[in-house]
Write a protein that holds these residues in place. Structure first.
Motif, PDB file in Angstrom:
ATOM      1  N   GLU A  77       0.828  -1.207   0.000  1.00  0.00           N
ATOM      2  CA  GLU A  77       0.000   0.000   0.000  1.00  0.00           C
ATOM      3  C   GLU A  77       0.864   1.260   0.000  1.00  0.00           C
ATOM      4  N   LEU A  78       1.989   1.202   0.692  1.00  0.00           N
ATOM      5  CA  LEU A  78       2.896   2.361   0.715  1.00  0.00           C
ATOM      6  C   LEU A  78       3.359   2.670  -0.716  1.00  0.00           C
ATOM      7  N   ALA A  79       3.722   1.622  -1.443  1.00  0.00           N
ATOM      8  CA  ALA A  79       4.163   1.802  -2.836  1.00  0.00           C
ATOM      9  C   ALA A  79       3.001   2.316  -3.685  1.00  0.00           C
ATOM     10  N   TYR A  80       1.830   1.714  -3.480  1.00  0.00           N
ATOM     11  CA  TYR A  80       0.655   2.103  -4.276  1.00  0.00           C
ATOM     12  C   TYR A  80       0.332   3.590  -4.087  1.00  0.00           C
ATOM     13  N   PHE A  81       0.262   4.044  -2.816  1.00  0.00           N
ATOM     14  CA  PHE A  81      -0.128   5.438  -2.576  1.00  0.00           C
ATOM     15  C   PHE A  81       0.967   6.402  -3.037  1.00  0.00           C
ATOM     16  N   THR A  82       2.221   5.977  -2.960  1.00  0.00           N
ATOM     17  CA  THR A  82       3.303   6.841  -3.461  1.00  0.00           C
ATOM     18  C   THR A  82       3.161   7.002  -4.981  1.00  0.00           C
ATOM     19  N   ALA A  83       2.951   5.869  -5.662  1.00  0.00           N
ATOM     20  CA  ALA A  83       2.827   5.903  -7.125  1.00  0.00           C
ATOM     21  C   ALA A  83       1.608   6.734  -7.529  1.00  0.00           C
ATOM     22  N   LYS A  84       0.536   6.575  -6.772  1.00  0.00           N
ATOM     23  CA  LYS A  84      -0.690   7.335  -7.077  1.00  0.00           C
ATOM     24  C   LYS A  84      -0.408   8.828  -6.880  1.00  0.00           C
ATOM     25  N   GLY A  85       0.250   9.153  -5.773  1.00  0.00           N
ATOM     26  CA  GLY A  85       0.588  10.556  -5.497  1.00  0.00           C
ATOM     27  C   GLY A  85       1.451  11.154  -6.596  1.00  0.00           C
ATOM     28  N   LYS A  86       2.256  10.331  -7.243  1.00  0.00           N
ATOM     29  CA  LYS A  86       3.136  10.823  -8.306  1.00  0.00           C
ATOM     30  C   LYS A  86       2.469  10.757  -9.680  1.00  0.00           C
ATOM     31  N   GLY A  87       1.244  10.219  -9.726  1.00  0.00           N
ATOM     32  CA  GLY A  87       0.529  10.128 -11.009  1.00  0.00           C
ATOM     33  C   GLY A  87       1.100   9.068 -11.937  1.00  0.00           C
ATOM     34  N   CYS A  88       1.690   8.022 -11.390  1.00  0.00           N
ATOM     35  CA  CYS A  88       2.283   6.967 -12.248  1.00  0.00           C
ATOM     36  C   CYS A  88       1.210   6.008 -12.776  1.00  0.00           C
ATOM     37  N   ASP A  89       1.543   5.345 -13.875  1.00  0.00           N
ATOM     38  CA  ASP A  89       0.656   4.314 -14.433  1.00  0.00           C
ATOM     39  C   ASP A  89       0.895   3.040 -13.609  1.00  0.00           C
ATOM     40  N   ILE A  90       0.047   2.834 -12.593  1.00  0.00           N
ATOM     41  CA  ILE A  90       0.340   1.831 -11.567  1.00  0.00           C
ATOM     42  C   ILE A  90       0.390   0.404 -12.114  1.00  0.00           C
ATOM     43  N   ASP A  91      -0.540   0.074 -12.990  1.00  0.00           N
ATOM     44  CA  ASP A  91      -0.591  -1.319 -13.469  1.00  0.00           C
ATOM     45  C   ASP A  91       0.421  -1.619 -14.562  1.00  0.00           C
ATOM     46  N   LYS A  92       0.889  -0.553 -15.220  1.00  0.00           N
ATOM     47  CA  LYS A  92       1.816  -0.803 -16.335  1.00  0.00           C
ATOM     48  C   LYS A  92       3.077   0.020 -16.173  1.00  0.00           C
ATOM     49  N   PRO A  93       3.886  -0.309 -15.168  1.00  0.00           N
ATOM     50  CA  PRO A  93       5.105   0.464 -14.966  1.00  0.00           C
ATOM     51  C   PRO A  93       6.043   0.331 -16.163  1.00  0.00           C
ATOM     52  N   ARG A  94       6.801   1.416 -16.389  1.00  0.00           N
ATOM     53  CA  ARG A  94       7.668   1.445 -17.578  1.00  0.00           C
ATOM     54  C   ARG A  94       8.703   0.304 -17.538  1.00  0.00           C
ATOM     55  N   ASN A  95       9.028  -0.192 -18.686  1.00  0.00           N
ATOM     56  CA  ASN A  95      10.095  -1.199 -18.897  1.00  0.00           C
ATOM     57  C   ASN A  95       9.806  -2.572 -18.300  1.00  0.00           C
ATOM     58  N   LEU A  96       8.686  -2.744 -17.627  1.00  0.00           N
ATOM     59  CA  LEU A  96       8.452  -4.021 -16.953  1.00  0.00           C
ATOM     60  C   LEU A  96       7.400  -4.843 -17.669  1.00  0.00           C
ATOM     61  N   ALA A  97       7.496  -6.148 -17.507  1.00  0.00           N
ATOM     62  CA  ALA A  97       6.524  -7.052 -18.088  1.00  0.00           C
ATOM     63  C   ALA A  97       6.054  -7.999 -16.996  1.00  0.00           C
ATOM     64  N   LYS A  98       4.817  -8.426 -17.087  1.00  0.00           N
ATOM     65  CA  LYS A  98       4.277  -9.314 -16.051  1.00  0.00           C
ATOM     66  C   LYS A  98       4.950 -10.673 -16.087  1.00  0.00           C
ATOM     67  N   SER A  99       5.069 -11.168 -17.285  1.00  0.00           N
ATOM     68  CA  SER A  99       5.578 -12.516 -17.412  1.00  0.00           C
ATOM     69  C   SER A  99       6.879 -12.424 -18.201  1.00  0.00           C
ATOM     70  N   VAL A 100       8.012 -12.695 -17.534  1.00  0.00           N
ATOM     71  CA  VAL A 100       9.301 -12.442 -18.171  1.00  0.00           C
ATOM     72  C   VAL A 100       9.775 -13.729 -18.850  1.00  0.00           C
ATOM     73  N   THR A 101       9.355 -13.887 -20.107  1.00  0.00           N
ATOM     74  CA  THR A 101       9.572 -15.153 -20.786  1.00  0.00           C
ATOM     75  C   THR A 101      10.862 -15.174 -21.610  1.00  0.00           C
ATOM     76  N   VAL A 102      11.735 -14.182 -21.405  1.00  0.00           N
ATOM     77  CA  VAL A 102      13.078 -14.249 -22.003  1.00  0.00           C
ATOM     78  C   VAL A 102      14.112 -14.192 -20.885  1.00  0.00           C
ATOM     79  N   GLU A 103      15.275 -14.805 -21.133  1.00  0.00           N
ATOM     80  CA  GLU A 103      16.302 -14.864 -20.079  1.00  0.00           C
ATOM     81  C   GLU A 103      17.107 -13.573 -20.013  1.00  0.00           C
TER      82      GLU A 103
END
Ligand code: AGP
Length: 607
Positions: A581-607
């Motif tokens: 929740e601390l991370a969530y509210f910080t990200a919300k306070g900063k206006g970040c795209d919470i579900d789709k953070p930059r450069n990240l993927a949910k399922s990392v299917t490459v090594e």
């Protein structure tokens, strides 16, 4: 990572493809594309979001019954319209989408260029369509044979979907080391890289195995091995509906999933205790393992699941006095680990598709270790590779930042550790109390969620910070690691985690007035030591946010969050919820795209 959808049926393909691609958005992507096929084929591709692609499509005039859609997460070649999938052959008669990495694409490209094929992208994937085209010509325009020949030439990993104007009512698929699921209903046949993309259309799902080719038609699905031998087709009824993969009124999937944790824990523990409160873990009971000669237990995973592994190993080593090692999967293979038939390897992976973790499973199996998968996804690759699979029943986790998967992993690791200790004839300290407390955990997490106003207020301290430090000892250390990872991932505040006692050996040099230090002290025997380390940061002007249990004397500290009464061994579970929740509210306070953070993927299917 990249997402795949494919359709052939009585309806028009486009609505399924678009909704499926949107369901897969959470995996992370930078461009998207669709091919629809009839007597001729049309391909649209766009850099950026699916909405950019939709702007190019005249949906009302797309009646085609067959098509494929793709969301791309760049590995070879920059994110661009040209590099987006699908990739077509030179006369636009064959179109493919690909997840994975073709390791021998340079040599294949050289060979195909020599035969006159012209490449228009920088991707490894484009070689696949030209190779299939070449094999198609050489195999008398028989696509199944062409595919059998082509897949054998490909090194690396692939989930492939292919459509062709020669057979406008078919979708061909092939799989090796990259996930691909198939579904069927009265309307037609579907494929996707993840079951969530199919759930609005069908819950009858078949997870393809490595080395399989599928042919989808409106009426049925046929399966073959890479030699062309037919294989039996059987579907599993998927236990979640489309609704459970939707946002349901929350402002983000992450927030929804944080709030789902009491139910996720309930679901994970369901059926795990008999009437006398004995733990039921048949998966471990039936493991073919010489427990009396077990020398060590490895816990292997990546990211959040690795943090869960540190918790699992710490608990087990304490209880069973056997050597327990937590190792990031991405390092495991390169360390020449001591793994043999006297080793048990426990692989933790929410998705069950993480390439590094799957590679580590292969190594463990080669060396004859017993293997257990702890995963959240039914039928995922890892579940098919390990000797036993134990599921966290957290429901689909859509947000890139893992929340309910983590806490349910901790819950299930406690159960796994209890059972392993029993098999090793070790007395697990306070076993009965742990079992009672496990059963109370959903309510404890509910009460923890009631503290969110306080967490929201403290998140205000982080919104304008560049850095934050998380400290803890013993079982509070993986919580510190996980809290720091959550904050980094979604709010982009740089965060480091340290064993509290390590702070003074270097990192304390970074503490200055207003630096935020998040201290976790739920473990009584080391709490006083952590207090001293907190005092050291206070003395340098830090803003300390202190997470502790219900009765610790915390009068020296201004910002104290008290975890609802909970047994010490399990306190990292509610503590993790507070840090999510601390991370969530910080990200919300900063206006970040919470579900789709930059450069990240949910399922990392490459090594
Ligand atoms: C979690 O918030 C992360 N996005 C990430 O660290 C994740 O846990 C890691 O990639 C492993 O994924 P898995 O559990 O699906 O194997």
């Amino acid at each position: 990572m990249c997402g795949i959808t494919g359709y052939t049926g009585s309806g028009s393909a486009l609505p399924f493809l678009l909704q499926g691609m949107k369901c897969l958005e959470y995996r992370g992507y930078d461009s998207a594309g669709i091919t629809l096929v009839d007597a001729s084929m049309t391909t649209w591709k766009a850099k950026g979001r699916i909405t950019e692609l939709e702007k190019m499509l005249d949906a009302e005039h797309c009646p085609e019954h067959t098509g494929i859609g793709h969301t791309r997460w760049a590995t070879h070649g920059v994110p661009s319209q040209l590099n987006a999938h699908p990739h077509n052959n030179m006369d636009d008669t064959i179109s493919i989408i690909h997840n994975g990495i073709i390791e021998n694409y340079v040599e294949l490209k050289r060979e195909l260029t020599g035969k006159g094929y012209v490449f228009s992208s920088q991707t490894d994937s484009e070689v696949v369509v030209h190779l299939i085209d070449d094999c198609f010509r050489e195999n008398g325009h028989d696509m199944l044979k062409a595919l059998e020949t082509a897949v054998k030439r490909l090194q690396g990993s692939f989930a492939l979907c292919i459509v062709t104007t020669y057979e406008k009512d078919k979708v061909y698929c092939a799989k090796k080391e990259s996930p691909l699921v198939l579904g069927h209903s009265a309307e037609g046949s579907f494929c996707a890289s993840d079951p969530t993309a199919l759930l609005a259309y069908t819950r009858e799902i078949l997870a393809m195995e490595d080395g399989q080719i599928a042919v989808l038609t409106r009426d049925r699905i046929e399966l073959y091995d890479f030699e062309g031998n037919p294989l039996p087709v059987s579907f599993v009824h998927y236990p979640y509906d489309a609704e459970s993969a939707q946002q349901g009124g929350y402002d983000s999937f992450m927030r929804k999933e944080i709030h789902e944790q009491p139910d996720a824990i309930r679901g994970t523990l369901r059926g795990r205790f008999d009437a006398e409160d004995h733990l039921i873990m048949d998966e471990i009971e039936s493991l073919n393992l010489d427990w009396d000669h077990l020398h060590r237990v490895y816990f292997i995973a990546c990211g959040t699941a690795y943090h869960a592994s540190i918790y699992g190993r710490t608990l087990l080593q304490r209880a069973a006095h056997i050597s327990c090692i937590a190792e990031p999967a991405s390092e495991f293979r390169y360390e020449d680990p001591i793994v043999d038939e006297h080793t048990l390897c426990i692989f933790v992976s929410q998705s069950g598709e993480t390439a590094d973790t799957l590679a580590a499973v292969r190594l463990a199996r080669e060396r004859h270790a017993a293997t257990i998968a702890l995963t959240n996804v039914l039928g995922s690759s890892i579940s098919r590779m390990c000797d036993a699979t134990i599921y966290t029943c957290a429901g689909p986790e859509i947000a890139v930042a893992s929340t309910k998967a983590y806490t349910t992993q901790l819950v299930m690791l406690v159960c796994i550790d209890l059972k392993i200790a029993e098999k090793l004839h070790a007395v697990f300290p306070e076993e009965e109390k742990i079992i009672r407390s496990l059963k109370e955990l959903p309510q404890i997490v509910e009460k923890t969620l009631d503290l969110e106003a306080q967490i929201e207020e403290y998140a205000g301290l982080l919104v304008d910070q560049h850095d934050a430090y998380f400290i803890g000892r013993q079982l509070d250390y993986p919580t510190a690691l996980e809290g720091a990872l959550k904050l980094k991932e979604i709010s982009y505040v740089h965060a480091d985690a340290y064993y509290a006692g390590e702070l003074k050996h270097g990192p304390i040099a970074l503490i200055e007035p207003d630096t935020v230090v998040v201290a976790i002290a739920t473990q009584k025997d080391v709490a006083s030591k952590t207090f001293s380390n907190m005092q050291e940061t206070l003395a340098r002007g830090a803003n300390v946010i202190f997470l502790t249990d219900a009765d610790t004397d915390a009068r020296d500290f201004r910002r104290v969050v008290r975890i609802p009464a909970c047994m010490e061994a399990l306190a990292p579970i509610p503590a993790a919820v507070l840090l999510q929740e601390l991370a969530y509210f910080t990200a919300k306070g900063k206006g970040c795209d919470i579900d789709k953070p930059r450069n990240l993927a949910k399922s990392v299917t490459v090594e």
